[in-house]
Design a protein around this motif. Structure first.
Motif, short mmCIF file in Angstrom:
data_model
loop_
_atom_site.label_atom_id
_atom_site.label_comp_id
_atom_site.label_asym_id
_atom_site.label_seq_id
_atom_site.Cartn_x
_atom_site.Cartn_y
_atom_site.Cartn_z
N UNK A 60 -2.17 5.82 1.09
CA UNK A 60 -2.91 6.74 1.95
C UNK A 60 -2.01 7.82 2.55
N UNK A 61 -0.72 7.51 2.68
CA UNK A 61 0.22 8.44 3.30
C UNK A 61 0.84 9.42 2.30
N UNK A 62 0.81 9.08 1.02
CA UNK A 62 1.59 9.79 0.01
C UNK A 62 1.05 11.15 -0.37
N UNK A 63 -0.25 11.33 -0.29
CA UNK A 63 -0.84 12.56 -0.80
C UNK A 63 -1.06 12.56 -2.29
N UNK A 64 -0.82 11.44 -2.96
CA UNK A 64 -1.06 11.32 -4.39
C UNK A 64 -2.52 10.90 -4.63
N UNK A 65 -3.05 11.15 -5.83
CA UNK A 65 -4.44 10.78 -6.11
C UNK A 65 -4.69 9.30 -5.83
N UNK B 77 -2.44 6.49 -10.30
CA UNK B 77 -1.24 6.42 -9.48
C UNK B 77 -0.67 5.01 -9.55
N UNK B 78 0.62 4.91 -9.81
CA UNK B 78 1.29 3.61 -9.91
C UNK B 78 1.96 3.29 -8.57
N UNK B 79 1.83 2.05 -8.13
CA UNK B 79 2.40 1.64 -6.85
C UNK B 79 3.37 0.48 -7.10
N UNK C 155 4.31 2.20 9.52
CA UNK C 155 3.73 1.81 10.81
C UNK C 155 4.76 1.77 11.94
N UNK C 156 6.01 2.11 11.64
CA UNK C 156 7.06 2.10 12.66
C UNK C 156 7.29 3.51 13.20
N UNK C 157 8.21 3.63 14.15
CA UNK C 157 8.47 4.89 14.82
C UNK C 157 8.89 5.99 13.85
N UNK C 158 9.73 5.64 12.87
CA UNK C 158 10.27 6.65 11.95
C UNK C 158 9.58 6.58 10.58
N UNK C 159 8.30 6.28 10.57
CA UNK C 159 7.52 6.24 9.34
C UNK C 159 7.63 7.57 8.59
N UNK C 160 7.80 7.48 7.26
CA UNK C 160 7.87 8.70 6.47
C UNK C 160 7.35 8.47 5.07
N UNK C 161 6.86 9.55 4.47
CA UNK C 161 6.50 9.54 3.05
C UNK C 161 6.98 10.85 2.47
N UNK C 162 8.02 10.80 1.66
CA UNK C 162 8.56 11.99 1.00
C UNK C 162 7.97 12.06 -0.41
N UNK C 163 7.33 13.17 -0.70
CA UNK C 163 6.67 13.34 -1.99
C UNK C 163 7.27 14.55 -2.69
N UNK C 164 7.83 14.31 -3.90
CA UNK C 164 8.54 15.39 -4.59
C UNK C 164 8.85 14.95 -6.01
N UNK D 199 15.76 -1.54 4.09
CA UNK D 199 14.47 -2.22 4.13
C UNK D 199 13.68 -2.07 2.85
N UNK D 200 12.43 -2.55 2.92
CA UNK D 200 11.55 -2.48 1.76
C UNK D 200 10.78 -1.17 1.75
N UNK D 201 10.46 -0.73 0.55
CA UNK D 201 9.91 0.61 0.34
C UNK D 201 8.70 0.52 -0.58
N UNK D 202 7.73 1.40 -0.35
CA UNK D 202 6.63 1.56 -1.29
C UNK D 202 6.95 2.81 -2.12
N UNK D 203 7.04 2.61 -3.42
CA UNK D 203 7.39 3.68 -4.36
C UNK D 203 6.15 3.99 -5.20
N UNK D 204 5.70 5.23 -5.13
CA UNK D 204 4.46 5.62 -5.80
C UNK D 204 4.71 6.72 -6.82
#
Length: 282
Positions: free
Chosen positions: A129-134, A164-166, A197-206, A222-227
């Motif tokens: 939902x955060x990524x901006x990918x389809x 989209x692959x997760x 869900x933490x203070x420094x939440x980020x989703x870099x899309x490029x 930490x653990x990462x969601x790679x899309x």
């Protein structure tokens, strides 16, 4: 077991309880209720589970159940479910998503033990939902293999999927996975979602190469969601477009045929409409 007056009795069985992935405020009211009133909590790590329960002001017996647990541990839990309410939690997020709860659910269902699920936080969905990918179609594929050859083979196997692959990934392996995606899945847009869900939440899309450069300079933890976004639409020749339009015009109005072919090919709908009118005229 002696219960507090404020507690109510849960029916025996297995309760799959989603827990927060970062922000403790994301636990649901229903999850708190089940954790308060269950008889036993099965968890990946008793230390992690203990911290969550302490935060919630709950004290329950904890029993470790993780990838290293053998069949006998699973049998003991299933036996307990016959007379007790057993809550299954993971260290973070929804149980069974890249953790061993699947086999426990299978055994419980085979023994006709009631299984109840309590939905909640899930890193894969949060990242999507955060990524901006389809997000109309997506495939969750768990963790990428740690070895280069196996990782490349897995990506190659998934290359033809129009969705989209997760993946889940760890900080130390992220850059290697980004380089593998660049090789095996060219022309794809990639998103790295972390600290969800933490203070420094980020989703870099490029592009994967740009992301690899960034995370080489700024190693993540930490653990990462790679899309990985779906493949770009294949180029359609004029002859192929005409064939698709002629087929669509057999059953659809001109505007509908143009819209249908535009959806399938990514070609401009207005241009296709003009061409469909020409073909219908012929």
């Amino acid at each position: 077991m002696t219960r507090n007056p404020s507690e109510h009795t849960l029916a025996p069985g297995l309760y799959i309880v989603a827990t927060p992935i970062g922000n403790l405020g994301d636990i649901t009211l229903r999850a708190v209720d089940v954790l308060k009133n269950c008889d036993l909590v099965a968890c990946e790590d008793t230390r992690v589970a203990g911290k969550l329960l302490k935060h919630l002001g709950i004290s329950k017996p904890l029993r470790r159940y993780d990838d290293h647990s053998d069949a006998s541990a699973r049998t003991r839990l299933v036996d307990a479910m016959r007379t007790e309410a057993v809550a299954l939690i993971s260290d973070a997020g929804t149980p069974l998503i890249s953790d061993p709860g699947y086999r426990l659910v299978v055994d419980a269902r085979q023994q006709d033990i009631p299984v109840t699920t309590l939905p909640g936080a899930c890193a894969a969905i949060a990242g999507l939902t955060l990524s901006g990918l389809p997000n109309d179609r997506f495939l969750f594929a768990g963790f990428l293999p740690s070895k280069e050859k196996a990782r490349s083979e897995m990506l190659a196997q998934l290359s033809g999927i129009d969705a989209t692959l997760i993946f889940y990934e760890t900080g130390p392996r992220l850059v290697k996975s980004l380089h593998a995606i660049e090789r095996e899945l060219p022309q794809r847009t990639v998103s790295v979602a972390r600290e969800l869900t933490k203070l420094h939440e980020e989703a870099r899309t490029d592009e994967p190469a740009i992301l690899a450069d960034h995370y080489t300079a700024h190693p993540p933890k930490g653990e990462i969601v790679l899309l990985v976004g779906p493949p770009p639409p294949a180029e359609t020749s004029e002859m192929e477009a005409d064939a698709l339009l002629m087929k669509a015009l057999e059953t659809l109005k001109t505007s509908q045929a143009a819209a249908e072919v535009a959806r399938k090919t990514g070609l401009d709908r207005k241009t296709l409409y003009v061409r469909a009118m020409e073909l219908r005229g012929k």
